[in-house]
Design a protein around this motif. Structure first.
Motif, PDB file in Angstrom:
ATOM      1  N   ARG A  42       6.516  -4.480  12.677  1.00 18.30           N
ATOM      2  CA  ARG A  42       6.184  -3.796  11.416  1.00 18.30           C
ATOM      3  C   ARG A  42       5.563  -4.756  10.392  1.00 18.30           C
ATOM      4  O   ARG A  42       4.996  -4.295   9.396  1.00 18.30           O
TER       5      ARG A  42
ATOM      6  N   LYS B  38      -2.045  -9.614   9.585  1.00 20.95           N
ATOM      7  CA  LYS B  38      -2.248  -8.444  10.441  1.00 20.95           C
ATOM      8  C   LYS B  38      -1.551  -7.243   9.825  1.00 20.95           C
ATOM      9  O   LYS B  38      -0.681  -7.382   8.958  1.00 20.95           O
ATOM     10  N   GLU B  39      -1.923  -6.057  10.296  1.00 19.85           N
ATOM     11  CA  GLU B  39      -1.321  -4.824   9.805  1.00 19.85           C
ATOM     12  C   GLU B  39      -0.062  -4.517  10.602  1.00 19.85           C
ATOM     13  O   GLU B  39       0.015  -4.770  11.810  1.00 19.85           O
ATOM     14  N   GLY B  40       0.941  -3.981   9.928  1.00 18.12           N
ATOM     15  CA  GLY B  40       2.162  -3.592  10.615  1.00 18.12           C
ATOM     16  C   GLY B  40       1.916  -2.460  11.592  1.00 18.12           C
ATOM     17  O   GLY B  40       1.031  -1.617  11.395  1.00 18.12           O
ATOM     18  N   SER B  41       2.711  -2.412  12.647  1.00 15.48           N
ATOM     19  CA  SER B  41       2.541  -1.403  13.688  1.00 15.48           C
ATOM     20  C   SER B  41       3.109  -0.056  13.240  1.00 15.48           C
ATOM     21  O   SER B  41       4.242   0.017  12.749  1.00 15.48           O
TER      22      SER B  41
ATOM     23  N   PRO C 236      -2.250  -6.562   0.148  1.00 16.01           N
ATOM     24  CA  PRO C 236      -2.239  -5.428   1.082  1.00 16.01           C
ATOM     25  C   PRO C 236      -3.291  -5.591   2.182  1.00 16.01           C
ATOM     26  O   PRO C 236      -4.363  -6.157   1.956  1.00 16.01           O
ATOM     27  N   TRP C 237      -2.934  -5.085   3.368  1.00 22.36           N
ATOM     28  CA  TRP C 237      -3.857  -5.145   4.492  1.00 22.36           C
ATOM     29  C   TRP C 237      -5.160  -4.435   4.140  1.00 22.36           C
ATOM     30  O   TRP C 237      -5.164  -3.345   3.579  1.00 22.36           O
ATOM     31  N   GLY C 238      -6.280  -5.071   4.471  1.00 18.56           N
ATOM     32  CA  GLY C 238      -7.579  -4.472   4.204  1.00 18.56           C
ATOM     33  C   GLY C 238      -8.151  -4.836   2.852  1.00 18.56           C
ATOM     34  O   GLY C 238      -9.235  -4.363   2.489  1.00 18.56           O
TER      35      GLY C 238
ATOM     36  N   ALA D 235      -3.510 -10.998   4.177  1.00 15.56           N
ATOM     37  CA  ALA D 235      -2.579 -10.488   5.182  1.00 15.56           C
ATOM     38  C   ALA D 235      -3.084 -10.865   6.572  1.00 15.56           C
ATOM     39  O   ALA D 235      -4.267 -10.697   6.877  1.00 15.56           O
TER      40      ALA D 235
ATOM     41  N   ARG E  33       0.864  -1.188   0.000  1.00 12.58           N
ATOM     42  CA  ARG E  33       0.000   0.000   0.000  1.00 12.58           C
ATOM     43  C   ARG E  33       0.895   1.231   0.000  1.00 12.58           C
ATOM     44  O   ARG E  33       2.012   1.199   0.545  1.00 12.58           O
TER      45      ARG E  33
ATOM     46  N   LYS F 165       0.723   3.720   1.903  1.00 14.65           N
ATOM     47  CA  LYS F 165       1.007   4.065   3.294  1.00 14.65           C
ATOM     48  C   LYS F 165       2.144   3.235   3.866  1.00 14.65           C
ATOM     49  O   LYS F 165       2.808   3.639   4.825  1.00 14.65           O
ATOM     50  N   ASP F 166       2.417   2.084   3.271  1.00 15.65           N
ATOM     51  CA  ASP F 166       3.470   1.217   3.788  1.00 15.65           C
ATOM     52  C   ASP F 166       4.857   1.804   3.563  1.00 15.65           C
ATOM     53  O   ASP F 166       5.838   1.274   4.102  1.00 15.65           O
TER      54      ASP F 166
END
Length: 379
Positions: free
Chosen positions: A242, A232-235, A197-199, A230, A107, A109-110
């Motif tokens: 991450r 989980k989402e990275g912190s 990608p997450w989501g 995915a 993404r 944002k990543d």
């Protein structure tokens, strides 16, 4: 063009530079105390508060040659010295690594997670220096404050700005070629497997809706990949997992890394010539360099400790051959900027440039790869 891309570009390139220097310092068996001093001095300069203040001001990216000048100064912020060919190779490795990471971000944002991976690794280099850790954490918090609430569209613009900066660079790197993530022409390979990608959902299903928004039909299709959801989402917090591995240290395993100019990259010579032509942004670029480099408060080393030369090549002969093969047009030693109307700014930049000007280095034999050089008189 995004006016928020410069801090991410600088911090990620700086992180890659530290990865490479750490690997070469270990490969050349530089004593641990000197290696730590080199990394600490560079990190101290890189995260200087005044410098970070200038860096985080909203501003557009400038030319590759302008940013390269900043990294020349940064790389020589300690007792270590690099010959021109080694500095060229260092910068090539930095830029191609970051291009790969930005290109493969799941993404937009990543890109921020990639930056956090670099900062996490940098903190690992300075575990025994609390003052430096505090500086890095301050920058971390600035990133969270500025980028934490940005909408997805702004991150998309940041990613596109970064990719535009890298779009003409197609330098082959041995590690990428070996791992088959780069083709022989220097272009990267987009994966068709792994987590999406997450989501988002794994591709393969088309849903159709009527005018009322009710789902009326589903059609499956073969996507030809091997994707998974995915987990989980990275912190995005100061500390955390991450998840994303882009931006971590690929040189942690000691292996040689070579760079080669591919065919399309040779066209950079003509593009570089064009960049020397009069530019309406020349004055702004001059101001940018003077402000940014003026924020690098490089401390003169105390005591009689001499400097040493670091070679990015396996032997000194390879370094000399690379220097002979490098097209003269691609040399970054001088940034030609015409801004004669601003004499005061010109003089300021000349003074700053003079502080880290590197004189011609003598030729070295392969048996003297770890010999020491006297510190430059100017620094």
């Amino acid at each position: 063009m995004s006016v928020r891309a410069l801090p991410l570009l600088f911090l990620n390139l700086g992180g890659e530079m530290l990865y490479i220097l750490d690997q070469r310092l270990r490969a050349q068996n530089i004593p641990g105390d000197k290696a730590r001093r080199v990394l600490n001095d560079i990190i101290s300069t890189m995260f200087n508060r005044k410098f970070m203040e200038e860096l985080f001001k909203p501003q557009e990216l400038y030319s590759k040659k302008a940013l390269r000048t900043v990294y020349d100064r940064l790389a020589h912020a300690s007792i270590m010295r690099l010959n021109q060919a080694s500095m060229d190779k260092l910068y090539d490795l930095m830029t191609m690594a970051l291009k790969y990471q930005v290109l493969l971000c799941p993404r937009p944002k990543d890109v921020l997670l990639v930056t956090f991976n670099h900062l996490d690794a940098i903190k690992g280099f300075i575990q025994d220096a609390p003052a430096l850790l505090h500086l890095v954490d301050e920058t971390f918090r600035q990133l969270l404050d500025i980028y934490g609430g940005l909408p997805a569209g702004e991150f998309h613009l940041i990613r596109q700005t970064l990719l535009t900066f890298f779009q003409d660079l197609h330098i082959r790197v041995s590690v990428f070629l070996k791992d088959r993530v780069q083709n022989s022409n220097g272009r990267f390979v987009l994966p068709v497997s792994g987590p999406v990608p997450w989501g988002t959902e794994v591709p393969g299903l088309i849903r159709m809706f009527n005018t009322k928004g009710d789902e009326v039909k589903r059609v499956e299709f073969q996507h030809g990949g091997n994707y998974v959801a995915a987990t989980k989402e990275g912190s995005f917090e100061l500390y955390g997992d991450r998840v994303l591995k882009l931006g971590t240290n690929m040189y942690s395993v000691n292996r040689p890394v070579e760079t080669h100019m591919s065919g399309p990259s040779k066209n950079l010579a003509s593009q570089t010539q064009q960049s020397i032509a009069p530019n309406p942004l020349a004055k702004e670029e001059l101001n940018f360099l003077a402000r940014l480099m003026g924020g690098m408060e490089i401390k003169k080393p105390g005591g009689p400790e001499p400097g040493f030369r670091l070679n990015l090549f396996t032997t000194d002969e390879e370094e000399e051959q690379a220097a002979l093969r490098r097209p003269e047009e691609l040399s970054y030693e001088v940034v030609n900027i015409q801004a004669t109307q601003d004499q005061q700014r010109n003089e300021e930049l000349a003074r700053i440039m003079g502080e880290f000007e590197i004189t011609d280095q003598p030729r070295w034999s392969a048996s003297k790869g770890d010999d020491l050089l006297a510190m430059m008189d100017e620094l």
